[in-house]
Enzyme design. Structure first.
Site, mmCIF file in Angstrom:
data_model
loop_
_atom_site.group_PDB
_atom_site.id
_atom_site.type_symbol
_atom_site.label_atom_id
_atom_site.label_comp_id
_atom_site.label_asym_id
_atom_site.label_seq_id
_atom_site.Cartn_x
_atom_site.Cartn_y
_atom_site.Cartn_z
ATOM 1 N N GLU A 4 205.976 33.279 6.295
ATOM 2 C CA GLU A 4 205.702 34.032 7.521
ATOM 3 C C GLU A 4 205.072 35.392 7.253
ATOM 4 O OE1 GLU A 4 209.374 36.567 9.050
ATOM 5 O OE2 GLU A 4 209.851 34.438 9.046
ATOM 6 N N GLU A 12 205.836 16.407 21.788
ATOM 7 C CA GLU A 12 206.374 15.677 22.928
ATOM 8 C C GLU A 12 205.365 15.489 24.058
ATOM 9 O OE1 GLU A 12 209.922 17.898 23.817
ATOM 10 O OE2 GLU A 12 211.099 16.812 22.337
#
Length: 269
Positions: free
Chosen positions: A110, A79
């Site tokens: 992860e 963004e």
């Protein structure tokens, strides 16, 4: 360490609650999040200052995380270009498991302690950059390993975690710890912890971009004019800054492609 985000919810028998009860109880839990963020403001300030300093000198900001945490980093990074008109590679979000993991969980991604640094090296990172690890638990191996390697290679490091005294925070030079406590649904850290991380990311990137001169007054003068809504918003900004009528402001904006350039061109006439 005690992982408070994994503790049992303060509520039980959730399946027996009405929709109204569920919503009120979730909302009550959510109300605690900004108060937890407030306690971490001094830590967030230090992280903002180091990121702004590095970026003013040509450095970049990298987010690394897994699952919800990784997705939030990707969202914040993605963004920045449309909001502040910065190059797409100034702020980069990296998620364990690669871009596939944005939509679909990648099993055990992860848990790889070496992969984050490999992912970072694909961007030719250097000691002018900053790496911020995002991990609700503060125990994610992918993030721990990435911060360790970044430290060893001279990069500045920060983190956003939701437990106190975590291994991730121990590796970060500029840790941000927002202790959000047990989730409404036990262990569902996409809820309060995710909300806290989103708030901190909003604060971090917005404050840094303001310090880099990407906001004037209170306006996004460098935003990308990528849809009609933003063109109309930009036109109103130009009108407010120049006093021009709408048609002339719109034409000026179209000619120069950004609010900043349009206003500067008019002021230098």
């Amino acid at each position: 360490m005690e992982i408070s985000t994994e503790k049992d919810s303060r509520y039980n028998g959730l399946e027996n609650m009405s929709a109204g009860e569920l919503l009120r109880n979730i909302n009550n839990e959510d109300k605690t999040v900004p108060l937890a963020v407030e306690k971490a403001l001094p830590q967030i300030e230090k992280l903002v200052d180091i990121v702004a300093d590095r970026m003013q000198n040509g450095g970049r900001l990298f987010y690394i995380g897994a699952g919800t945490s990784g997705r939030l980093g990707v969202v914040d990074a993605s963004e920045c270009p449309p909001t502040f008109g910065v190059p797409f590679d100034w702020v980069v979000g990296i998620i364990a498991g690669g871009d596939t993991a944005i939509r679909k969980a990648v099993e055990f991604a992860e848990d790889d302690i070496e992969q984050a640094w490999k992912d970072l090296q694909a961007f030719d990172t250097n000691d002018g950059d900053v790496v911020v690890g995002i991990a609700a638990s503060g125990t994610t191996p992918y993030v721990i390993g990435g911060l360790q390697a970044a430290n060893a290679n001279g990069l500045a490091t920060g983190c956003i975690v939701c437990n106190a005294g975590s291994p991730v925070a121990a590796e970060a030079q500029f840790p941000v710890e927002v202790v959000t406590g047990p989730e409404f649904v036990t262990g569902s850290t996409r809820m309060k912890a995710g909300t806290a991380q989103k708030l901190v990311l909003n604060m971090l990137s917005t404050s840094v971009m303001i310090k880099l001169g990407r906001v004037k007054g209170n306006k996004m003068v460098d935003m990308q004019l990528s849809n009609n809504k933003l063109v109309h918003r930009g036109t109103r900004m130009v009108m407010a800054e120049t006093g021009l009528p709408e048609a002339e402001a719109a034409e000026l904006l179209k000619q120069y492609g950004s609010v900043r350039k349009a206003v500067d061109a008019h002021s230098h006439k």
